[in-house]
Structure formats: C-alpha cells, structure tokens
Design an enzyme around this catalytic site. Sequence first.
Site, short mmCIF file in Angstrom:
data_model
loop_
_atom_site.label_atom_id
_atom_site.label_comp_id
_atom_site.label_asym_id
_atom_site.label_seq_id
_atom_site.Cartn_x
_atom_site.Cartn_y
_atom_site.Cartn_z
N GLU A 163 49.61 63.37 -1.66
CA GLU A 163 48.84 63.37 -0.41
C GLU A 163 49.47 62.51 0.67
O GLU A 163 49.45 62.85 1.85
CB GLU A 163 47.40 62.92 -0.66
CG GLU A 163 46.51 63.98 -1.30
CD GLU A 163 46.76 64.17 -2.78
OE1 GLU A 163 47.52 63.39 -3.37
OE2 GLU A 163 46.19 65.12 -3.36
N HIS A 173 34.20 64.67 -6.48
CA HIS A 173 34.39 66.01 -5.89
C HIS A 173 33.23 66.35 -4.97
O HIS A 173 32.90 67.52 -4.79
CB HIS A 173 34.51 67.06 -7.00
CG HIS A 173 35.75 66.97 -7.81
ND1 HIS A 173 35.94 66.02 -8.79
CD2 HIS A 173 36.90 67.70 -7.79
CE1 HIS A 173 37.13 66.20 -9.35
NE2 HIS A 173 37.73 67.20 -8.75
#
Lengths: 321, 321, 344, 344
Positions: free
Chosen positions: B58, B125
């Site tokens: 990322e 999540h």
Amino acid sequence: MSLTYIDAIREAQAQALRDDPRVFIYGQDVGAFGGAFKATKNLAKEFPGRVLDSPISEDAMIGLAVGAAIEGLRPIIEMQFADFSTVGFNQIVNQAATLFWRTNVPCPIVVRLPFGGTSGGGPFHSQCIETIYAHYPGLIVLTPATVEDAYSMLLEAVALDDPVIFCEHKFLYRHLKAEKLPSEALPIGKARIAREGRDLTIVTYSAMVHEALEAATELSAEGWEIEIVDLRSVKPLDTDTVMASVSRTGKLLCVGESWPWGGVTAEIIARVASEGYGLLDAPPQRLNAKDTPVPYHPNLWTAHRPTARAVATAARKLLRT
Amino acid sequence: MSLTYIDAIREAQAQALRDDPRVFIYGQDVGAFGGAFKATKNLAKEFPGRVLDSPISEDAMIGLAVGAAIEGLRPIIEMQFADFSTVGFNQIVNQAATLFWRTNVPCPIVVRLPFGGTSGGGPFHSQCIETIYAHYPGLIVLTPATVEDAYSMLLEAVALDDPVIFCEHKFLYRHLKAEKLPSEALPIGKARIAREGRDLTIVTYSAMVHEALEAATELSAEGWEIEIVDLRSVKPLDTDTVMASVSRTGKLLCVGESWPWGGVTAEIIARVASEGYGLLDAPPQRLNAKDTPVPYHPNLWTAHRPTARAVATAARKLLRT
Amino acid sequence: MLQTVLDANPAGETLIARDTTLAAYRFMLLARVLDDKFAALWRAGKIHGGVFLGRGQEALSASIGVSLKKTDVFAPLIRDAAGRLAFGETVLDAVRTYMGSSLGPMRGRDGNVHRGKPQEGYLPMISHLGAMISVVNGVLFARRFKKISGTVGAACIGDGATSTGSFHEALNQAAVEKLPLVLIVADNQYAYSTPTSLQFACENLADKAIGYGVESHSVDGTDLSACLKIVGNAVAKARAGGGPQVVVAKLLRLCGHGEHDDSSYVDPKLKNSPLGNDCLKIAEEFLLRQKWTDTATLATWRGEIVREIEEAVAQVQREPAPDPFAENWSAISSEHLDETHEEP
Amino acid sequence: MLQTVLDANPAGETLIARDTTLAAYRFMLLARVLDDKFAALWRAGKIHGGVFLGRGQEALSASIGVSLKKTDVFAPLIRDAAGRLAFGETVLDAVRTYMGSSLGPMRGRDGNVHRGKPQEGYLPMISHLGAMISVVNGVLFARRFKKISGTVGAACIGDGATSTGSFHEALNQAAVEKLPLVLIVADNQYAYSTPTSLQFACENLADKAIGYGVESHSVDGTDLSACLKIVGNAVAKARAGGGPQVVVAKLLRLCGHGEHDDSSYVDPKLKNSPLGNDCLKIAEEFLLRQKWTDTATLATWRGEIVREIEEAVAQVQREPAPDPFAENWSAISSEHLDETHEEP
Ligand SMILES: Cc1ncc(C[n+]2csc(CCOP(=O)(O)OP(=O)(O)O)c2C)c(N)n1
Ligand SMILES: Cc1ncc(C[n+]2csc(CCOP(=O)(O)OP(=O)(O)O)c2C)c(N)n1
Ligand SMILES: [Mg+2]
Ligand SMILES: [Mg+2]
C-alpha cells in the site's frame, strides 16, 4: 536545581526503569547516544540492556512493543518525531489499540511522540497529530503542558495497562523550567484549572496553554478575567471540569495547535453544545492552526499556529458578544 | 436495466478510462480478476495496460500514484479494504496531501476506499476512517450515499486536481439500486437535502443516510417531519446547506458510523454551534458508533453502529425537548 | 509425546518418525474435515463474513504445529487450521470463533481466522498482512529479556505478504536482534488472484534470506515428511541459537482465496503440476506404503474426527450468542479512564 | 557536453574521461563550499531549523548528477548537495530554500534539504525515509505509460533507511514492473548515531538486491573515478532496459548527522580507515597526478565558487521573506473547494 520539560521526561523514564524491572525503552538512537532530544541521556549506561537502539522501522518497533507487552513487559517506544509515527500508524491503531478489546489481554505500551511546532521545523517535524490517535478506540492520548505533568503523567502512563500515546511538545522541551519534580499530581483523566477567571473559559492543552496564559495576562490588563482549562489528557477528556468552568463563565473558546477539521476543539465544543447548552451565553468559538502543512519560515509558522496575540484577539471578540 | 452502487463505481471508472487517456487503475487484484468487489470487472480487458495488479504494498502503491500524477497522469488506486489504507497512510497524508502546497504542482489522484461495516466484517474489514483523512490538510474526502452519487462523484473526483479519498460504503455495494446512471449531478462540495422536513434536521452521510431515511419514515407516522441532509462530501463540508436546514428546523442531530471521538459529527456541531448558535432551539445531538473496534458477530455489530431504530430514538428525544 | 520426541532430537532427524508423522497426518485430516465443515456452514448461511481454508497447505501447517512446544510462540495466518490444532487449539474454540459464540476466545468480538490466546503463545492475527511477525519478535525479545531461554517463535506468511513493508521491517528486526524466529513462507503461487510473477521478481523467495543475513530452507509443501523434516530442522536451529530461520514451501492453494472465490484464475498447468498434488492424499499413500497405518485405522480416524466436529458444531449452536446489552462496550482496560458516550 | 559523452557511451566506459571527472570534481567542490557556508550561516543563527551536510559523500553524489540527463528523474536525500547541483539545481535555489526566501522553489513553505522542482524531474524529498523511491517509480511508470523511452530515475537512500518498509515495497515494485530505477545506497556506516551493526545483519547491503531479483553494484564511495564509472554504468544499464540497478557505496559521513551533532560517537577506527578518507582531497590529488588540472586552476575555481556563493547569499538576504498576509493559506488547488476557516 532547575529542570526543563525534557529533563522531566528523562527523569520520569529513569524513575520508571528504576521502579519497574518490566520497563524497557526502544527507539532510534535512544541508546548510547541518548536520543535525538536527549530524553534518554545516560539511561543506556545506567540500565544496561534496557535502553535499546532500533532500526529505522517504526512499524516493527510498535509490533515488538506489543509482543513484549503481551509477555508482561512495559515498553516505552520513542518515535524520533511524532510526524514519523504515521509509518507505525497501523501497528498502533490496529494492533496495539485492539488487543485488549479482542483478547482481554492488556497492552501496556507507551509511545512517546515529540510533537508540535518549532521555528524552522517545517511540514514534517512539527505536526500535532493527537487527533488521529484519539479518534481510534483503545488508546489513551496525553498532552502534558508543564514540566510537572511531563514527569508525573509519563510515570502514570507507564503504570497504565493500556496503550498510551504520549505527546510531548518539542517547543516546551527546553523552554519550560521548574524548580523540582512534583511529589504528587492530578491523576490522568483530570483537567487542570491553569488560571481562574470569571469572564471566559479557554479550553486548551500542551503548548497552547502557555499562549493562552499570556493572552489572559494581556486581557487582565483590560479588566477581563480569563479562566484557562488545561486538558492534560485529550482522550479521555475531562468534560466535567470543562462544563464546570463554562457554567461559571458562560463563554467558551477552544484553542488547539492542530489542524482545524475535527479534533480536540471540535470534540470539546460538540460536548459542551450537546450536554451543556444552557451554560453558554454566547456561541462557543474555536481557534486552531491553519488548514495547511506547517510552514518552515518563521513568518509563516507564527501565522499558521495560534499565538498569544491571536488567542487574545479571539477572546476579545467573544467577550464583546 | 438496473444498476447497483458497485455497478456505478465500475461504470464511472470505465467512463473515466474512456474519456481520459491519462487515467489508469492500480490495486491488488484489480486486473484480470476485476477486484475483490468486482469494481473493475472486465476493465483490464477493455483497457489494456491501464488496469494493473499491484503487489501487496500500500505504501508503494500510493507513492507510485503520486509520481504518476506529477507526470500528468490520473491514477485511481483501489485499496482492497479501507482498513488497509492505514499501511499507506503516510504516503497519503504526507506525500500526496502536501505536494501541491509545497511545490505548487497538483496531485490528482483518487484513492478508493471500500469502507464501512457489513455483517461479519469484524474489526479489520469494517472501519469508517474518513476522519483521519479529513483532519489532514490537502485532501478531499467524499462519502457518496447513492448509486447516482457513487457514479457522478467518482467521475468528478478523477477530474479534480487534488488528491481525493473516495469512501465507498461496502454495505451499499449490492444493497442499493437505481434505474439508470445520472446525466447531471450536484457538484462536489454541495450537500443534498435527502428528505425535506420542518421539525428536525438530521445531518449524515454514506450508509447512515439510509438509516436516517428509514427513521424519518417511522417518525412521520408519528407526525414528525424530519429533514435529512446528506453531506456527500465530508471535506469540504457544505456548512451553508446545514445551516439553512437548521434555520428551518431549529433542531440538529448528527449521525455518523465512525467512532465517537472527533470526526464529522463533532465538526458539524462545532460549526453550527459557533456560527449558527442562534438557529438552534435545542441542544444539538450526536449519534455515532460505539468507541470500540467494529464487532464481528451481527448481534454486536448492529448494536455498535447507529441503526434506523437508534436514530429514531435519538430523534424522538430531541424532538421532545 | 511428540514433544519428547522433538526434545530428544534437537537436530530434528527423527521428525519423520512414525508417531510424529501419524500425529501430524491426523491434524491434517482434522483440519481438512473442519475446513470442509466451515465451508458447508458458510454455504448454508450459518457463518457471517468470510471463510478461508487451508486446503493443500495442511502438511506444511501441521508440521509447524507439531514442531513447536506448548511454551513456544505461534502466529498463524488464514490457512493454518492444521497448525493451530497441532499447536493445541481445540476444535471447539475454532468453531466458536467462526460462529461467534460468546464462549469462544474472541467472544464474538472477532471471528473466523482472527483467533488466538495471546497468553498461551498463540497470537490472534490482525488482518493486515505482515503485521504479526514483529509481534512474535516482541514476545521472543521479552522471553530473552526475562532470561527465559529455549523459546522459538513461528510466524506464517504467504508469497503475497512478502511484499509488505511490515514483513521487511520485522524480518530485519529479528535478524538484527538475532531472535529465534522461524518465518514460514507458504508460496502457494497466488495472492488472492495475483500470481507470484506480479508479486516479486527474484528466482525463489528463499533468496530473500540472504539480504537479511539469515538462514533459509526450501521444501516441497506437498510432502509431509519433507515438511516435518525441514520445519523441524529450522525450529531446532532457531532453538539452538542459530538466529532467524526462513522456510519457503512451494505448494498450491487447492481452494478459493475464500469460499466466495471460485479461483477460476488458477492456471490449469499449475493444477496439473506436482505443485497441484493434494498433500493429504500424498501423506495417506505414504503412510499406507510404509505400513505405518492401514485404511481401517484411517477410516476410524475420519469417523472420530467427523463426530468430534459435528458434536462441536452442535454444542456451539446451543451456546449463547453475544448479548449487546450485557456487553462491556469499552476498548480499554483502565475502567476509571473509560469515557461512556451516552446516546442522545 | 557531459550528456554527449554519456550518450555516446551507454556502457559508460568513458565516464572517467577528463572532462567528466573535472566537471564532477567542480560540483563536489561547489557542494563542499556551499555546505560549509550553510554551516557558517547556521552557527551565525541565520538559518532556522537544521542544516545537513554531505561532507565525505560528494564523490558519490556528484557522480549521480553528472550521470543523469536533464530529462531523467532524481530524488536526492539530505547529503546530496553535489548531486543536486550536478543535476541542475542553482546555488541560488539552494540558498533560497535554506533561508526561506519567498522566491525560492519552496517559497519558504518548506526548507533546507526539502527542495526540488517536480516538473523538472527533481523530486523534493519528504522527511519520511524511503518514501521517495516509489514516487520515482511512479514517474518512470508514467513515462513508459506515455511511451516515452530512455528515462532513468535515480533515488538516493542511506544505510539506515534500508530498514524502512517503504524501501522494501518500492524496490520490489520497481523490480516487478522492471522500471529503470537506479537506487543508490550511501552506506556511510551510521544512521544518525546508530552503527550499521544495529541496522542490518547481512554481509553487505548489496546482498539485498538478490532477494529482489535486481542487479547490484558495489563501489568505494571515496573514489570519484570509481563512483563515476560504477554509477554511470548502472545508469546506462537501467537506460538500456536492464531493469532496476542497486548501487551500494561504502564511505563515512565526515560531519555530524546535522550541524547540531558533534558525532563524537563515530568510531575512531573508522575515521582512520580508508573509509574515512575525504573524497574531495582524493579526487584533487588524482586530478593533479593525472595532470588533468593544476593547483592554479583549482584555486581559481575555488575563488569563483566562493564568489558565486557569497553573491547568492547576499542576494537572497535582500530578497523578500514570505508574507503571511499575502500567503494563500490553502493546501488544495481546487479553489472552489477550499474551506476558508474564519478566525473567531
Ligand atoms: C496490508 C494488507 N493489504 C491487503 C490485504 C487484503 N488481503 C487479504 S489476503 C490477501 C492475499 C494474500 O496473499 P498471500 O500472502 O499469498 O497469502 P495466501 O492468501 O495466498 O495464503 C490480500 C491482498 C491485507 N489483508 N493486508
Ligand atoms: C521513517 C523515518 N523515521 C525516522 C526518521 C528520522 N531520521 C532522519 S535521518 C535519520 C537517519 C538516517 O540514516 P541513513 O538512512 O543512514 O542516512 P544518513 O543520515 O546516514 O545519510 C533518521 C532516523 C525519518 N526521517 N524517517
Ligand atoms: Mg499466496
Ligand atoms: Mg547512514
């Protein structure tokens, strides 16, 4: 003997190492060198094997601390500058901050963040980022404004069973002095009335407490008595002390050095507006830094952050409403 | 033909790739596979060499996007889940967000964050982390609540010269449907009156808009007319539309799915309290998720986030003051 | 029992002894049947969120579990049902976590593969890949700090997660601190849909060890005996003070990334290559060839396992789901500092 | 002129030609004198914040600058005054940035080593170590995307910053994308006060390249000719499509981490070893030995350089400081989306 704010940080760490064999310090250059700001000066020698240099790996530094905490140790992690903690951000907010809630195993780590603006610091050595940590569940976020609090709050932070983000203001490091270390102190979670007054409440924290105090002195010459609440801890927030002060003065100005969107000043005003609405006899006001990175040149920097003069101006406006 | 929210995201990206040769998409599994949520389904085939799989990096994904933007391209970066953007956090807030201010060179990148809670998503999540991005200077943070906005705001985001954090709510992905794609839309920066009413203003955004609408329907049966402001963009915030609504209703409830400390609801209330104090005839209130990680089990999850019922309860209380 | 075998043989040679191999095989079978049960429950809508299987990786995973002592540290990932069970996790706790039982170790707060018992050295993964390795380092660091010797810490990672900065910082940290870390890389050819060719450019992931100054070991992840030998060997070396050990196993994920994924992207050539072999079948054939067991015994085992799992599921379905009203909605342990946010 | 030499010789053999070496030496001298001036200004309290010098690293740094074309990409770090100047930065812009002149490229908003001109391929570092490498990847990716060939991107990094996750993710990304990245590692034995023994455990940082599947080159960072040859060669290979190249130079930081640091922690053994040699002196002796120049010319150069720098400083001191009232306090370029936060 007189101590500075950074001396207090060092003394608190020395005391913690002395009192508790579970304590160790891990960070870049904290060992023999004593740290970029000398917060661990001589500690590696005094406490062999307990003050360790880390590689330039903020993510792994925090990860190691969490593992050590699981095993019952009490790590103190020094970030060289708060601004670099963004690289260890994930381990702080998703690993350390979630451990207790997920597993019922506490995570007693202290992450020391030398933060806040200094002249010539520029965009990446000046940031006030207490907000991003306070927003996440599972963290205690402390912002001592005095030499005494720097000492007692750091000691209490090490004793706490939860992850603590300890925001030490670099501007105060050598700027503030005290005669001696405190023998007792307010507990973490309690705000402090830094100055009593009847006309207006200024709620602030860290270096801004001193800008507010200076503004209050200026305003007292004009006959205004300003009450100043030093939050000390921005998470948890001592809403009671804030409410009590506002109930006395009826006017609220929140001052912070961080960026304007969200954060401590917004949270305080939101709480007072929703829980203490009737206490206010004028619209609560905010004063924050400007919504840009922190500038390098002193001319820009002093305009970017709230100063005593800016605080006084904002207070005057509010007092006249 | 009927489209879902995720279809709209896909169509907007297809349109952007079609309209602008400078656009490319980079993210984990976005290529041949079409992305974890199928937001880039078939795009790699339709636009060879412009929809690329990235390694699980990322930090480097955002860094590459910034470099490409400097060179005049318009990258769209897909984070597989918003929760993982914390690993790319530094490059977003310190590299992308500071580039224009430091160098006067714009940084037109869009970072797509599939965010928000779903049943069984759990702590990593489900997060709503718009706050940590909105707090930093230099970023635009968008939170579309409808299929139409998902489409038009993503297209406009790609056209903007600034870094955009595009928060797409996973709960809405397949849950929301529309008949067709919009031909025109409100510009970014303008809030939308999602429902008109005279008794109370609910300011909210993203998935919570729908909980609020459901609550409003419930309350209308009791004779209350609730006005709902869908912020659409949390940075910048359309304070004018909020103020105008509050001036009509006199009552404000802010609802957000993110954690309670700081954030959108605090910022909205702070602004209204300081700039629109006189408009309020009751203390403004907030409803946020609980201050813990997002729970896995549906029983806990539905209690953790604000639901239509919780919104209705909070609204009733406020209406009765 | 396994442990005694292990302890007696730090070099690990006897890791392929009959009893160890049989024990490992049984954990593989247990994990396979348990995984299949989770998949079935998921298809029946009885599990919220994702289900992630270790199909094809049981030999490697079980080898880790049986090679560790109960006093060691283990940070498994999403495909380590076998290793978790071999390390001591009960079927009941696994089922409880997937089904969100309030009696499970995660109390319904976290679920599926995000489970563990930190104080038993069994670390519950967070989702962020690579993040657990430095946590293992921390536990190992603390053991040394407390003058406790002989601990080994095993961390699992996939081919894709080797691209994370966390992986790099943690492995380097372990190398600099010379910690007894055993980092097991399951190179299963894909990260979700992404082939290794788009993930790294080195010949073999084992080559990475050189740049960290640590030892590495490669193994055929489909061969239980090889995994037991190599993993056991790496664990023994770490325990003996050899510093961090990297084990790279080549294998293939024989299922979707999660049960929602049909994994149609997997290259048929790989499926038909030796990498595509099912380690469970291979182990079974090996055990029978060796005459270390017979089909009857294996059938009995399967029967016992199926029964154990069915009973566990039945029990958990009777267990209380978490009650939001009884829940203590606080993320910190210092109760006096808890901010109770009253709902308006 | 340099460029023609370079272009004519992609293999880079002639990089040690007289003119190139002399040009590189002059940039080294310019950087050394400029650094000394910054140190003097800092001691005089004329510079706010830190001052970071490249003393001892000029040979390596200058070699990068002269090996690159103006159309290439360069992401220098804190010790690259020589490389910056060789890549085309003016003394004036360097001085303006340190003194915060509103006429400098950073307009007083950022300062000291945080300077550059992105649209000229000269990337202004952010402080976070390792963060610039993937940005260079992005520019190189974009050039390829736009079908522009022949670009090389050079990124500088120190021994300490190899421990960052950003370094790892970016180098791996460049390898997977086969980008023409030249990553120059200045292994100057310390990261601030931290010796390399506490930073990594591999024999040589060049070993790391293997794990990324990229080529590496080692060089004596105190020897200008060697640096010109090796760096030039790496740049040529990257330009020729050889993919990422890692260059590891061994040298010693001959100054404090910053001017506030007396660097008393530096091991005297290192200072007295060949690593402790001053690359500027060595280059000078080499040039004289080769009779490529004489002491008179060098004296003239020094005179010219001192004058240029003094004039620049004098001019900048007359330039307007940033005016907070004239400042546009907005961090975004989309003016219509700017939130003006009125002060109360
Ligand atoms: C930092 C981070 N980015 C992205 C993800 C989303 N994600 C979950 S699993 C996965 C693939 C992992 O592949 P690999 O490491 O090879 O393990 P495998 O699934 O093959 O066992 C991804 C991208 C994540 N969990 N963490
Ligand atoms: C991510 C990050 N962590 C910490 C720092 C603070 N810091 C600035 S320079 C430095 C040392 C860098 O050492 P090295 O990479 O060897 O470069 P050198 O200074 O030796 O040229 C450190 C720790 C930083 N800039 N970025
Ligand atoms: Mg994989
Ligand atoms: Mg160095």
